[in-house]
Each structure stands twice: as structure tokens, then as C-alpha cells.
Write a protein that holds these residues in place. Structure first.
Motif, PDB file in Angstrom:
ATOM      1  N   ASP A 118       0.822  -1.211   0.000  1.00  0.00           N
ATOM      2  CA  ASP A 118       0.000   0.000   0.000  1.00  0.00           C
ATOM      3  C   ASP A 118       0.858   1.264   0.000  1.00  0.00           C
ATOM      4  N   ALA A 119       2.138   1.123   0.331  1.00  0.00           N
ATOM      5  CA  ALA A 119       3.033   2.277   0.360  1.00  0.00           C
ATOM      6  C   ALA A 119       3.649   2.578  -1.009  1.00  0.00           C
ATOM      7  N   VAL A 120       3.413   1.715  -1.992  1.00  0.00           N
ATOM      8  CA  VAL A 120       3.961   1.900  -3.343  1.00  0.00           C
ATOM      9  C   VAL A 120       2.801   2.052  -4.315  1.00  0.00           C
ATOM     10  N   CYS A 121       2.901   3.057  -5.188  1.00  0.00           N
ATOM     11  CA  CYS A 121       1.883   3.225  -6.225  1.00  0.00           C
ATOM     12  C   CYS A 121       2.564   3.663  -7.516  1.00  0.00           C
ATOM     13  N   LEU A 123       2.963   5.782 -11.099  1.00  0.00           N
ATOM     14  CA  LEU A 123       2.704   7.064 -11.752  1.00  0.00           C
ATOM     15  C   LEU A 123       1.961   6.822 -13.063  1.00  0.00           C
ATOM     16  N   PRO A 124       1.257   7.819 -13.582  1.00  0.00           N
ATOM     17  CA  PRO A 124       0.521   7.646 -14.833  1.00  0.00           C
ATOM     18  C   PRO A 124       1.463   7.261 -15.983  1.00  0.00           C
ATOM     19  N   ASP A 125       0.936   6.537 -16.935  1.00  0.00           N
ATOM     20  CA  ASP A 125       1.658   6.124 -18.133  1.00  0.00           C
ATOM     21  C   ASP A 125       2.873   5.259 -17.827  1.00  0.00           C
ATOM     22  N   GLY A 126       2.907   4.599 -16.663  1.00  0.00           N
ATOM     23  CA  GLY A 126       4.005   3.704 -16.327  1.00  0.00           C
ATOM     24  C   GLY A 126       5.356   4.391 -16.220  1.00  0.00           C
ATOM     25  N   LYS A 127       5.385   5.651 -15.837  1.00  0.00           N
ATOM     26  CA  LYS A 127       6.637   6.417 -15.766  1.00  0.00           C
ATOM     27  C   LYS A 127       7.412   6.192 -14.482  1.00  0.00           C
ATOM     28  N   GLY A 128       6.955   5.338 -13.634  1.00  0.00           N
ATOM     29  CA  GLY A 128       7.680   5.065 -12.401  1.00  0.00           C
ATOM     30  C   GLY A 128       6.744   4.836 -11.234  1.00  0.00           C
ATOM     31  N   TYR A 129       7.328   4.859 -10.041  1.00  0.00           N
ATOM     32  CA  TYR A 129       6.591   4.536  -8.828  1.00  0.00           C
ATOM     33  C   TYR A 129       6.934   5.534  -7.732  1.00  0.00           C
ATOM     34  N   ILE A 130       6.001   5.686  -6.800  1.00  0.00           N
ATOM     35  CA  ILE A 130       6.201   6.526  -5.630  1.00  0.00           C
ATOM     36  C   ILE A 130       6.187   5.623  -4.404  1.00  0.00           C
ATOM     37  N   CYS A 131       7.132   5.878  -3.499  1.00  0.00           N
ATOM     38  CA  CYS A 131       7.153   5.214  -2.201  1.00  0.00           C
ATOM     39  C   CYS A 131       6.737   6.220  -1.152  1.00  0.00           C
ATOM     40  N   ASP A 132       5.671   5.950  -0.443  1.00  0.00           N
ATOM     41  CA  ASP A 132       5.223   6.774   0.669  1.00  0.00           C
ATOM     42  C   ASP A 132       5.987   6.308   1.907  1.00  0.00           C
ATOM     43  N   GLY A 133       7.136   6.938   2.148  1.00  0.00           N
ATOM     44  CA  GLY A 133       8.040   6.506   3.205  1.00  0.00           C
ATOM     45  C   GLY A 133       7.405   6.419   4.571  1.00  0.00           C
ATOM     46  N   GLU A 134       6.519   7.345   4.877  1.00  0.00           N
ATOM     47  CA  GLU A 134       5.861   7.336   6.182  1.00  0.00           C
ATOM     48  C   GLU A 134       5.035   6.067   6.383  1.00  0.00           C
ATOM     49  N   ASN A 135       4.422   5.570   5.315  1.00  0.00           N
ATOM     50  CA  ASN A 135       3.586   4.378   5.415  1.00  0.00           C
ATOM     51  C   ASN A 135       4.335   3.099   5.050  1.00  0.00           C
ATOM     52  N   ALA A 136       5.649   3.176   4.877  1.00  0.00           N
ATOM     53  CA  ALA A 136       6.429   2.019   4.458  1.00  0.00           C
ATOM     54  C   ALA A 136       7.338   1.500   5.563  1.00  0.00           C
ATOM     55  N   ARG A 137       7.045   1.809   6.802  1.00  0.00           N
ATOM     56  CA  ARG A 137       7.946   1.468   7.904  1.00  0.00           C
ATOM     57  C   ARG A 137       7.857   0.015   8.379  1.00  0.00           C
ATOM     58  N   HIS A 138       6.878  -0.742   7.908  1.00  0.00           N
ATOM     59  CA  HIS A 138       6.701  -2.113   8.398  1.00  0.00           C
ATOM     60  C   HIS A 138       6.952  -3.114   7.273  1.00  0.00           C
ATOM     61  N   PRO A 139       7.744  -4.159   7.569  1.00  0.00           N
ATOM     62  CA  PRO A 139       8.006  -5.175   6.538  1.00  0.00           C
ATOM     63  C   PRO A 139       6.744  -5.956   6.200  1.00  0.00           C
ATOM     64  N   LEU A 140       6.649  -6.359   4.947  1.00  0.00           N
ATOM     65  CA  LEU A 140       5.462  -7.070   4.472  1.00  0.00           C
ATOM     66  C   LEU A 140       5.747  -8.530   4.134  1.00  0.00           C
ATOM     67  N   GLY A 141       6.994  -8.944   4.159  1.00  0.00           N
ATOM     68  CA  GLY A 141       7.348 -10.319   3.827  1.00  0.00           C
ATOM     69  C   GLY A 141       7.704 -10.472   2.356  1.00  0.00           C
ATOM     70  N   ASN A 142       8.329 -11.585   2.041  1.00  0.00           N
ATOM     71  CA  ASN A 142       8.823 -11.815   0.680  1.00  0.00           C
ATOM     72  C   ASN A 142       7.721 -11.924  -0.364  1.00  0.00           C
ATOM     73  N   SER A 143       6.530 -12.353   0.013  1.00  0.00           N
ATOM     74  CA  SER A 143       5.460 -12.483  -0.970  1.00  0.00           C
ATOM     75  C   SER A 143       4.994 -11.122  -1.491  1.00  0.00           C
TER      76      SER A 143
END
Length: 167
Positions: A118-121, A123-143
């Protein structure tokens, strides 16, 4: 006289041993100072221009660190800076935002984008991705890493406004 000679020899041996420790300490701590930590500021406004991972890698880590699974087009948006020693920067970055990046090691894929987070989304037209660092503090596992062919959820308009991207 023999007692004085034994004390003198013992003193010389002790001075030699202490001298070796002093020389070793001098060379280790004075002549070769420990590496200084560097600070990364991601600045989570105006499109997070300081958070482009490929530029961070090229400036701070060296171009030999692989960015995989889409990490080469990731922009990290975070309001907190990161301090780490240059040689440990890839691991420190992945440990800081495990919801966006996983450190697989230099020879095993480098920094890999976590595509099912949920912390990664996207960008339009497949130009890349954004990481929401504040919401990315917890590991999600290898899957959660996913496959590079799997789509990443598009960024909501609220995220563009929050981080100052042009939608």
C-alpha cells in the motif's frame, strides 16, 4: 642486582607491549578515521525531487548496486532524513522503508521494489513509482515483493497533491 635486571627487562617488555597497542590504536583511530555517516533528505514536497532512487544510488552508493523489480524508477517521498555509513546505505534504506524496498545483497538482486504494498503506487503512463516513506515502515514479507510483470496500483490523486506531483 639480578632482581633489578629482571624488573628492568619486565619493564621493557611491558613498554613494548603497550607501545604496540598504542601504535595500533593510533593507526586505526587517528590515521584511518571511521567512516562518517551521510544524510539523505527525501523532501516529501514538490515531487520529492531528492528521492529519485537511481540518483541516490549513483551519487551515494555507486552504480554497481543493482536496482531491480522496478526500483530503478522509484521516487521515495519521506519527511524524515536517513543517516547511514555509505557502505551500509542500501541495507539501511531497505530497513527504513521495508514496505517499499528489500535489500537482497549486491550479487542477488540489490534493492528490489516491493510491488504489492500500500506504500507503493504507480505514476501515470508507467513512468515510475512513488514510495510513501511514512507508510512504508513495516516489513510485508517476501510475498509482497511480487514479480516485475505484475502491475502496481496507480497512485490516488490525493497522493499527487500531498507530495506535490503534477497529475
Amino acid at each position: 642486582m639480578l632482581k633489578k635486571a629482571a624488573w628492568w627487562i619486565g619493564g621493557v617488555v611491558a613498554a613494548a607491549i603497550i607501545g604496540l597497542y598504542v601504535v595500533n590504536w593510533w593507526q586505526t583511530n587517528i590515521m584511518t578515521p571511521p567512516p562518517r555517516p551521510i544524510t539523505l533528505d527525501f523532501i516529501d514536497v514538490q515531487g520529492c525531487t531528492m528521492g529519485k532512487l537511481v540518483e541516490i544510488r549513483d551519487r551515494q552508493m555507486g552504480k554497481d548496486i543493482p536496482l531491480t523489480n522496478g526500483a530503478d524508477t522509484l521516487t521515495i517521498c519521506d519527511d524524515q532524513s536517513l543517516q547511514a555509513v555509505r557502505s551500509e546505505l542500501p541495507r539501511a534504506l531497505a530497513n527504513r522503508i521495508p514496505g517499499c524496498l528489500v535489500w537482497r545483497g549486491k550479487d542477488s538482486g540489490g534493492l528490489a521494489l516491493v510491488r504489492k504494498s500500500d506504500a507503493v503506487c504507480g505514476l501515470p503512463d508507467g513512468k515510475g513509482y512513488i514510495c510513501d516513506g511514512e507508510n512504508a515502515r513495516h516489513p510485508l514479507g517476501n510475498s509482497a515483493i511480487g514479480d516485475s510483470m505484475e502491475p502496481v496500483a496507480p497512485c490516488p490523486p490525493e497522493m499527487f497533491r500531498r507530495f506535490g506531483f503534477q497529475s
